[in-house]
Each structure stands twice: as structure tokens, then as C-alpha cells.
Scaffold this motif. Sequence first.
Motif, PDB file in Angstrom:
ATOM      1  N   ASN A 101     -21.277   5.222  -6.796  1.00 16.71           N
ATOM      2  CA  ASN A 101     -22.009   6.630  -6.320  1.00 16.71           C
ATOM      3  C   ASN A 101     -23.154   6.255  -5.931  1.00 16.71           C
ATOM      4  N   GLY A 102     -23.284   5.643  -4.836  1.00 16.85           N
ATOM      5  CA  GLY A 102     -24.554   4.942  -4.340  1.00 16.85           C
ATOM      6  C   GLY A 102     -24.888   3.781  -5.124  1.00 16.85           C
ATOM      7  N   SER A 103     -25.896   3.097  -4.526  1.00 14.05           N
ATOM      8  CA  SER A 103     -26.055   1.763  -5.400  1.00 14.05           C
ATOM      9  C   SER A 103     -26.932   2.111  -6.765  1.00 14.05           C
ATOM     10  N   SER A 104     -27.444   3.205  -6.747  1.00 10.46           N
ATOM     11  CA  SER A 104     -28.117   3.921  -8.084  1.00 10.46           C
ATOM     12  C   SER A 104     -27.063   3.742  -9.240  1.00 10.46           C
ATOM     13  N   GLN A 105     -25.801   4.127  -8.973  1.00 14.44           N
ATOM     14  CA  GLN A 105     -24.666   4.241 -10.142  1.00 14.44           C
ATOM     15  C   GLN A 105     -24.610   2.664 -10.581  1.00 14.44           C
ATOM     16  N   THR A 127     -42.319  -1.236  -8.026  1.00 12.22           N
ATOM     17  CA  THR A 127     -40.719  -1.257  -7.679  1.00 12.22           C
ATOM     18  C   THR A 127     -40.177   0.033  -7.374  1.00 12.22           C
ATOM     19  N   TYR A 128     -39.043   0.149  -7.199  1.00 13.32           N
ATOM     20  CA  TYR A 128     -38.284   1.362  -6.795  1.00 13.32           C
ATOM     21  C   TYR A 128     -38.486   2.310  -8.163  1.00 13.32           C
ATOM     22  N   VAL A 129     -38.815   3.200  -7.770  1.00 14.99           N
ATOM     23  CA  VAL A 129     -38.728   4.328  -8.847  1.00 14.99           C
ATOM     24  C   VAL A 129     -37.558   4.731  -9.664  1.00 14.99           C
ATOM     25  N   THR A 176     -35.059  -7.635  -8.113  1.00 12.42           N
ATOM     26  CA  THR A 176     -35.956  -7.825  -7.107  1.00 12.42           C
ATOM     27  C   THR A 176     -35.556  -7.184  -5.769  1.00 12.42           C
ATOM     28  N   LEU A 177     -36.414  -6.942  -5.040  1.00  8.70           N
ATOM     29  CA  LEU A 177     -36.180  -5.986  -3.640  1.00  8.70           C
ATOM     30  C   LEU A 177     -36.576  -7.186  -2.635  1.00  8.70           C
ATOM     31  N   THR A 178     -35.745  -7.717  -1.960  1.00  8.96           N
ATOM     32  CA  THR A 178     -35.772  -8.885  -1.053  1.00  8.96           C
ATOM     33  C   THR A 178     -36.328  -8.655   0.286  1.00  8.96           C
ATOM     34  N   HIS A 181     -39.471  -4.226   1.266  1.00  6.54           N
ATOM     35  CA  HIS A 181     -39.560  -4.102  -0.039  1.00  6.54           C
ATOM     36  C   HIS A 181     -39.897  -2.159  -0.278  1.00  6.54           C
ATOM     37  N   ASN A 182     -39.196  -1.657  -1.326  1.00 11.08           N
ATOM     38  CA  ASN A 182     -39.680  -0.347  -1.475  1.00 11.08           C
ATOM     39  C   ASN A 182     -40.586  -0.374  -2.895  1.00 11.08           C
ATOM     40  N   PRO A 183     -41.779   0.049  -3.045  1.00 14.38           N
ATOM     41  CA  PRO A 183     -42.575   0.496  -1.776  1.00 14.38           C
ATOM     42  C   PRO A 183     -43.361  -0.299  -0.982  1.00 14.38           C
ATOM     43  N   GLU A 209     -30.308  -8.679  -7.010  1.00 18.13           N
ATOM     44  CA  GLU A 209     -31.081  -8.695  -5.582  1.00 18.13           C
ATOM     45  C   GLU A 209     -30.702  -7.396  -4.793  1.00 18.13           C
ATOM     46  N   ASP A 210     -31.496  -6.492  -4.905  1.00 14.77           N
ATOM     47  CA  ASP A 210     -31.320  -5.079  -4.400  1.00 14.77           C
ATOM     48  C   ASP A 210     -31.653  -5.545  -2.931  1.00 14.77           C
ATOM     49  N   ASP A 211     -30.900  -5.288  -2.024  1.00 14.36           N
ATOM     50  CA  ASP A 211     -31.129  -5.370  -0.447  1.00 14.36           C
ATOM     51  C   ASP A 211     -30.702  -4.284   0.201  1.00 14.36           C
ATOM     52  N   VAL A 212     -31.178  -2.889  -0.275  1.00 16.05           N
ATOM     53  CA  VAL A 212     -30.567  -1.951   0.238  1.00 16.05           C
ATOM     54  C   VAL A 212     -31.143  -1.394   1.640  1.00 16.05           C
ATOM     55  N   TYR A 213     -32.402  -1.937   2.015  1.00 19.38           N
ATOM     56  CA  TYR A 213     -32.763  -1.761   3.259  1.00 19.38           C
ATOM     57  C   TYR A 213     -32.744  -2.917   4.167  1.00 19.38           C
ATOM     58  N   GLY A 214     -31.879  -4.064   3.901  1.00 21.05           N
ATOM     59  CA  GLY A 214     -31.973  -5.424   4.441  1.00 21.05           C
ATOM     60  C   GLY A 214     -31.289  -5.107   6.069  1.00 21.05           C
ATOM     61  N   GLY A 239     -25.962  -3.255  -2.164  1.00 19.99           N
ATOM     62  CA  GLY A 239     -26.220  -2.728  -0.864  1.00 19.99           C
ATOM     63  C   GLY A 239     -25.806  -1.141  -1.045  1.00 19.99           C
ATOM     64  N   THR A 240     -26.037  -0.389   0.211  1.00 19.79           N
ATOM     65  CA  THR A 240     -25.910   0.952   0.311  1.00 19.79           C
ATOM     66  C   THR A 240     -25.315   1.402   1.532  1.00 19.79           C
ATOM     67  N   PHE A 241     -24.694   2.412   1.656  1.00 19.27           N
ATOM     68  CA  PHE A 241     -24.515   3.393   2.929  1.00 19.27           C
ATOM     69  C   PHE A 241     -25.449   4.343   3.217  1.00 19.27           C
ATOM     70  N   SER A 242     -26.604   4.560   2.270  1.00 22.88           N
ATOM     71  CA  SER A 242     -27.345   5.698   2.409  1.00 22.88           C
ATOM     72  C   SER A 242     -28.271   5.457   3.480  1.00 22.88           C
ATOM     73  N   LYS A 243     -28.651   4.294   3.660  1.00 22.33           N
ATOM     74  CA  LYS A 243     -29.656   4.029   4.577  1.00 22.33           C
ATOM     75  C   LYS A 243     -29.302   3.809   6.181  1.00 22.33           C
ATOM     76  N   ILE A 244     -28.039   3.269   6.379  1.00 21.62           N
ATOM     77  CA  ILE A 244     -27.608   3.186   7.788  1.00 21.62           C
ATOM     78  C   ILE A 244     -26.618   4.508   8.211  1.00 21.62           C
ATOM     79  N   LEU A 249     -23.523  10.916   1.346  1.00 22.18           N
ATOM     80  CA  LEU A 249     -22.315  10.170   1.119  1.00 22.18           C
ATOM     81  C   LEU A 249     -22.299   9.628  -0.167  1.00 22.18           C
ATOM     82  N   ARG A 250     -23.294   9.139  -0.896  1.00 20.00           N
ATOM     83  CA  ARG A 250     -23.419   8.620  -2.066  1.00 20.00           C
ATOM     84  C   ARG A 250     -22.349   7.442  -2.295  1.00 20.00           C
ATOM     85  N   LEU A 251     -22.527   6.410  -1.300  1.00 18.71           N
ATOM     86  CA  LEU A 251     -21.713   5.286  -1.315  1.00 18.71           C
ATOM     87  C   LEU A 251     -22.603   4.014  -1.545  1.00 18.71           C
TER      88      LEU A 251
END
Length: 396
Positions: A101-105, A127-129, A176-178, A181-183, A209-214, A239-244, A249-251
Motif C-alpha cells: 500500500n505504497g512503499s510506505s507499507q 531523510t524522508y520524514v 538510504t535514498l539513492t 534525494h528527499n529532501p 535502497e529507497d529509489d522512489v524518485y529514480g 519503488g513506487t507508482f506514486s511519483k510516475i 493509487l497507493r501502490l
Amino acid sequence: MAETGSFDYNALFAHRVTVAPRMVASGQLYTYDFAVGHPAPDALPLQELVEATARALDRDGRELAHYIAAEGYLGLRQIVAKKMALHEHVTVDPEHIIIGNGSSQLIAMLIDCFLDPGDTVLTEEFTYVGTLRRLQRARANVIGVPADEHGMRMDALEDTLRTLQQQGVQPKFIYTLTNFHNPLGVDLSVERKRHMLRLATAYGVLIVEDDVYGDLRFEGDTPPSMLSMDTTGCVVWLGTFSKIMAAGLRLGWAVVPPGLFPYLIDHKLDSGTNTFASMVVAEYLQGHLEQRVHDIVQVYQHKRDTLLHALDTYVSGKATWTRPKGGMFLWLTLPPEIDTERHLDKAHGADVNYYPGVAFSPSKATGRNCMRLAYGYPLRSTIEEGIKRLASVLPL
Ligand SMILES: Cc1ncc(COP(=O)(O)O)c(C=O)c1O
């Protein structure tokens, strides 16, 4: 139902819960909103999603009757595997992908799986809040390792790991945000990725390795991920579908080393993440993956350029800022005497929003004179006016 009541919940909360009711409703947006890290509503492919929904339901709708495997809808895991091959040049078996349910889960699951109260986790100095809050709620000892324009500094990481070892402390993972980076808006260099892998193996620490913005790369080629260079199974990739696509969608997904998979999946007790949304996204991306990434990258890139130009115009010589090669954030550093948290109310009065830098710091000791500016959400036509207003409420 009682609108307010005298019932005392405080005596009942679990020990791990730090009791602080929500003060501000999340989701409040400003006209010049540089705080939120998601795309603007006008960037969503709504019509295509409507069509994909019809096709997916027509063909596979009956599958919605079932609970599915905890790892998620196979059709979406197959798309993720295809995407990982295309964008990350790494072969991943769909059997080692978990949809969340998002990479958050998935971050929450990793924390749940690995951390006891007091356990140590290493992150970048900022790092990411969302992850930071979860780590703090799990009562983790979060150590922020200094970073520069090439990401986390390996000399500092090595010193930290050595010191912890001397103290008999086994850190559980490096979060780590590769990319982008957020922020901070910086990337971890390939050389440092290799170094981090060596250190992780030597000290027996997992890497998340958090690459949700890659995906959101404006310049250069995609560098190899640590996942692609890992030979020991010490990397979990997010990874996530939230950014693209869309945050609503929470995936998101995790690529999990085979040896860890059975343990992690045992922590996912939700009978699978939203099959409906998974089906729709899988159906849509089947035919649009490359085009979609290309289109959304253009949107963010134009906004980044507009923001950089506005900063040059209104705060040049009074502040410094990072120049992201992708993603949706940059890090603005103001003179040391300016506490960005203290000026937030004034900014809100001018219909401007930003994220104060201190919020991203595990120790809360640094970042007071910094802020994160996110350029994904505001309309491109409002960015210049937003920065003009921001400059006018800060004592520059
Ligand atoms: C670095 C990072 N990781 C993970 C997430 C979680 O995203 P989601 O749960 O939407 O996949 C975010 C959200 O902003 C983020 O910035």
C-alpha cells in the motif's frame, strides 16, 4: 456517536505509542505549495486510466472476488519485473517482489521485521520524514550520517559503523535514498554505492535502497543501483507508482533478496494489496510504461527549470540551493540566523508552503536554516510568483 467525550484513552495505549493527537489535517494545500511531494492533478492520465479500468474489469474482473497472495497481484509484479529490467537493467523474479500500500507499507514492514526498541538505524543526515517518523515511533536509535553533493559520505559512514562496533552495537539497516534525494535533491555516486555495499557486507548490516524518485531523471543515464551490484543479498530495493502515476493509487513495491523473502512476507497480514488498483495500473502500464515515464519527466523537468530560474531571480546571493538532476525536491540553505520553522506561519499567510529543514533531521540539531522546496505540485505558471512571495516573507 459522541462528538466529544470524557473517555480516557491514554491509560490504554500500547507502550510503543507516543501519544500525540493529530493537530493539523494533512492534505491542506496552498496556492504556492512547495511542501508536498507528489504530482499535480493535471499530470494524471485520467482518460487512459478509465479505459484501462474498463478493459481490466472486462477481462479479469471476476478475480476481485478473491483474497490474493500477500505479495500482491501477479500481473502487477510482472510489470514491475519488466520495469526493473528496462529501467534498472536488473533481472528480478516476480516471485521476489512484494506489492504494498505504497512503499510506505513496505518500509513499515521492514521496521516491524527488524527493529526492537532501542535498535540502531543509519540514514542520511536528513531523510524522508515518513520513514523518520516510523523509526521514531518504533523507538529506534536513528543516526544521521553527513551527506554532501554525492550523497551519504562514506568516510562518515565507516567511522560510525566502526564506533558502533566498538560499543558492541549492531546496526540493523542503512536506509538510504539513492537518486534525487528527499529532501536534499542529490544522488549517491556509483563509487559510494560500491563502498556502501562493501561496508554493509563487512559489518553485517542490511541496506534499504529507497529509489522512489529514480524514474524522474532529467539528465544523464541511470547509474547502476546497489541492488544490481549486490552479490550477497544485503539489499532491499523500494519503488513506487506514486511519483510516475498517482500517490492516491497507493501502490509501491519492494524487491526482496530470496533469503529474506519468507520472513518479510510473513509480516504482511493483509491478504494482498488492493487488487483493483493493481489490475488497473498493470493494464495501463502494459501499453504506456515508457511513454508515461517520458511524459511525467518532462513535466517535472520544466517545473525544476522554472524554480531554478525563480530562485536566481529572487534569492540569488542570499541563499544557496542544490540543483537536482531529477526528482522533485531541492534543498535551500539560508543564512544561519534564519530559522525556517519560525517563518512558516508568515509564509502560509502569503499562501505559500514549504517544509522546514529541521523536520528531516533525526537529531533535530541541524537544518534550522534550511528548507525543502518541492516543485512537483505547484502549477508551472505559479512557481515564479510563489518564490517571489517566499522571498518577501523571509528576512533576507
Ligand atoms: C523517499 C520516499 N520514500 C518513500 C515514500 C513513500 O511513498 P509511497 O508510500 O507513496 O510509495 C516517499 C513519499 O513521499 C518518499 O519521499
